[in-house]
Design a protein around this motif. Structure first.
Motif, PDB file in Angstrom:
ATOM      1  N   THR A  23       0.832  -1.376   0.064  1.00  0.00           N
ATOM      2  CA  THR A  23       0.065  -0.097  -0.036  1.00  0.00           C
ATOM      3  C   THR A  23       0.730   1.033  -0.026  1.00  0.00           C
ATOM      4  OG1 THR A  23      -1.615  -1.097   1.201  1.00  0.00           O
ATOM      5  CG2 THR A  23      -1.897   0.922   1.140  1.00  0.00           C
ATOM      6  N   ALA A  24       2.005   1.316   0.770  1.00  0.00           N
ATOM      7  CA  ALA A  24       2.904   2.295   0.895  1.00  0.00           C
ATOM      8  C   ALA A  24       3.345   2.532  -0.638  1.00  0.00           C
ATOM      9  CB  ALA A  24       3.829   2.301   1.990  1.00  0.00           C
ATOM     10  N   GLY A  25       3.879   1.386  -1.034  1.00  0.00           N
ATOM     11  CA  GLY A  25       4.585   1.550  -2.186  1.00  0.00           C
ATOM     12  C   GLY A  25       3.834   2.311  -3.332  1.00  0.00           C
ATOM     13  N   ALA A  26       2.372   1.708  -3.311  1.00  0.00           N
ATOM     14  CA  ALA A  26       1.483   2.337  -4.461  1.00  0.00           C
ATOM     15  C   ALA A  26       1.135   3.937  -4.169  1.00  0.00           C
ATOM     16  CB  ALA A  26       0.095   1.454  -4.121  1.00  0.00           C
ATOM     17  N   ARG A  27       1.343   4.281  -2.832  1.00  0.00           N
ATOM     18  CA  ARG A  27       1.058   5.461  -2.627  1.00  0.00           C
ATOM     19  C   ARG A  27       2.329   6.555  -3.202  1.00  0.00           C
ATOM     20  NH1 ARG A  27       0.597   7.811   3.388  1.00  0.00           N
ATOM     21  NH2 ARG A  27       2.623   6.169   3.413  1.00  0.00           N
ATOM     22  N   HIS A  48      -2.637   1.710  -9.534  1.00  0.00           N
ATOM     23  CA  HIS A  48      -3.377   0.287  -9.773  1.00  0.00           C
ATOM     24  C   HIS A  48      -2.626  -0.706 -10.234  1.00  0.00           C
ATOM     25  CE1 HIS A  48      -7.400  -1.670 -11.145  1.00  0.00           C
ATOM     26  NE2 HIS A  48      -6.629  -2.514 -10.922  1.00  0.00           N
ATOM     27  N   GLU A  49      -1.773  -0.200 -11.201  1.00  0.00           N
ATOM     28  CA  GLU A  49      -0.723  -1.145 -11.778  1.00  0.00           C
ATOM     29  C   GLU A  49       0.345  -1.838 -10.779  1.00  0.00           C
ATOM     30  OE1 GLU A  49      -0.764   0.364 -16.444  1.00  0.00           O
ATOM     31  OE2 GLU A  49       1.005   0.525 -15.307  1.00  0.00           O
ATOM     32  N   TYR A  50       0.782  -0.677  -9.844  1.00  0.00           N
ATOM     33  CA  TYR A  50       1.635  -1.372  -8.862  1.00  0.00           C
ATOM     34  C   TYR A  50       1.241  -2.021  -7.854  1.00  0.00           C
ATOM     35  CZ  TYR A  50       5.017  -0.939  -5.111  1.00  0.00           C
ATOM     36  OH  TYR A  50       5.906  -1.191  -3.729  1.00  0.00           O
ATOM     37  N   ILE A  51      -0.059  -1.993  -7.520  1.00  0.00           N
ATOM     38  CA  ILE A  51      -0.719  -2.833  -6.556  1.00  0.00           C
ATOM     39  C   ILE A  51      -0.915  -4.381  -7.053  1.00  0.00           C
ATOM     40  CG2 ILE A  51      -3.085  -3.598  -5.289  1.00  0.00           C
ATOM     41  CD1 ILE A  51      -3.394  -0.539  -5.108  1.00  0.00           C
ATOM     42  N   VAL A  52      -1.383  -4.306  -8.490  1.00  0.00           N
ATOM     43  CA  VAL A  52      -1.436  -5.581  -9.178  1.00  0.00           C
ATOM     44  C   VAL A  52      -0.184  -6.414  -9.267  1.00  0.00           C
ATOM     45  CG1 VAL A  52      -2.429  -6.745 -11.339  1.00  0.00           C
ATOM     46  CG2 VAL A  52      -3.807  -5.090 -10.205  1.00  0.00           C
TER      47      VAL A  52
END
Ligand code: MF3
Ligand code: CO
Length: 257
Positions: A23-27, A48-52
């Motif tokens: 989550t932190a990386g996605a932020r 979105h792409e990072y999370i997936v």
């Protein structure tokens, strides 16, 4: 929502750490995507792409019908902005808020970022909102109660001439994005929220939402976007934290936030 506060086992805490790290990386991806000329939809896409890519699920997408992975809220938009065609310009401030589910556990964090050069007021608002989180979590440990956090947030924010949103609050988190308890960012009127003791193994989201002007908010006709009534700027800062006997562990911490 159940009023039972879940206490996480060591194994569950480890899974929360993993979900929160993604989550932190996605932020961070969202923060880096904020630049002159970008659409709010492109910011959402980067998140979105990072999370997936990291094997997680974007938990906001489809949550009560929310249509994206990321809430992207610009200037007077406080929270829950729907990403779309809107173009971000130099001088705007952009709040990015997202959740990711990994191995059954949810992480949740947010931050407000400046696009290029912004006004002194906007810069101060972002900094006060972020610091309000750190003032609040000084009381996020065994020996205090939930309201101690919000009181510290409110006092800090108001001492800088800004106001805190009342209509939306932080929350417990775990297997669900929103669990008990509610975590207000102000001293609530008697009876509006429960004021439980903080206990080791609780995981909560502390998320000051701060307005440069008045704290009253409206919801736009899209049914989601929360804006300040007076049109003043707003900022948001959120992390998922773990309550311990000592300092809280900020599960969604990253170097660049
Ligand atoms: N991240 C938000 C929170 O702090 C949740 C947004 S719900 C959504 O609670 F549906 F808008 F995504
Ligand atoms: Co939250």
């Amino acid at each position: 929502m159940s009023e039972i506060i879940s206490i996480k086992s060591p194994r569950e805490i480890e899974l929360m750490r993993q979900a929160a790290k993604i989550t932190a990386g996605a932020r961070s991806m969202g923060r880096q995507a904020v630049r002159d000329g970008v659409s709010t939809r492109e910011i959402d896409k980067a998140v979105h792409e990072y999370i997936v890519k990291n094997g997680a699920v974007p938990s906001c997408l489809g949550y009560e019908g929310f249509p994206a992975a990321t809430c992207v809220s610009v200037n007077d938009e406080v929270i829950h902005g729907i990403p779309g065609k809107r173009i971000v310009r130099n001088g705007d401030i952009v709040s990015v808020d997202l959740c990711a589910t990994y191995k059954g556990f949810v992480g949740d964090c947010a931050g407000t970022y400046a696009c290029g050069e912004v006004s002194d007021e906007a810069r101060r608002l972002i900094e006060v909102t972020r610091q309000a989180f750190f003032e609040g979590i000084k009381f996020a440990k065994v020996g205090y109660r939930i309201f101690d956090i919000g009181e510290a947030v409110q006092d800090y924010v108001e001492s800088h001439g800004f106001s805190v949103v009342r209509d939306f609050v932080g929350h417990g988190i775990g297997r669900s994005m929103h669990e008990a308890p509610e975590v207000p960012n102000y001293r609530p009127p008697r009876g509006r929220h429960m004021n439980p003791r903080l206990m080791k193994g609780m995981t909560i989201c502390v998320e000051p939402m701060v307005c440069a002007g008045d704290w009253q908010v409206d919801i736009l006709d899209d049914g989601w976007t929360v804006v300040t009534v007076d049109g003043s700027l707003a900022a948001h800062y959120e992390n998922t934290i773990l309550i311990t006997d000592g300092e809280p562990e900020i599960l969604t911490m990253a170097e660049d936030i």
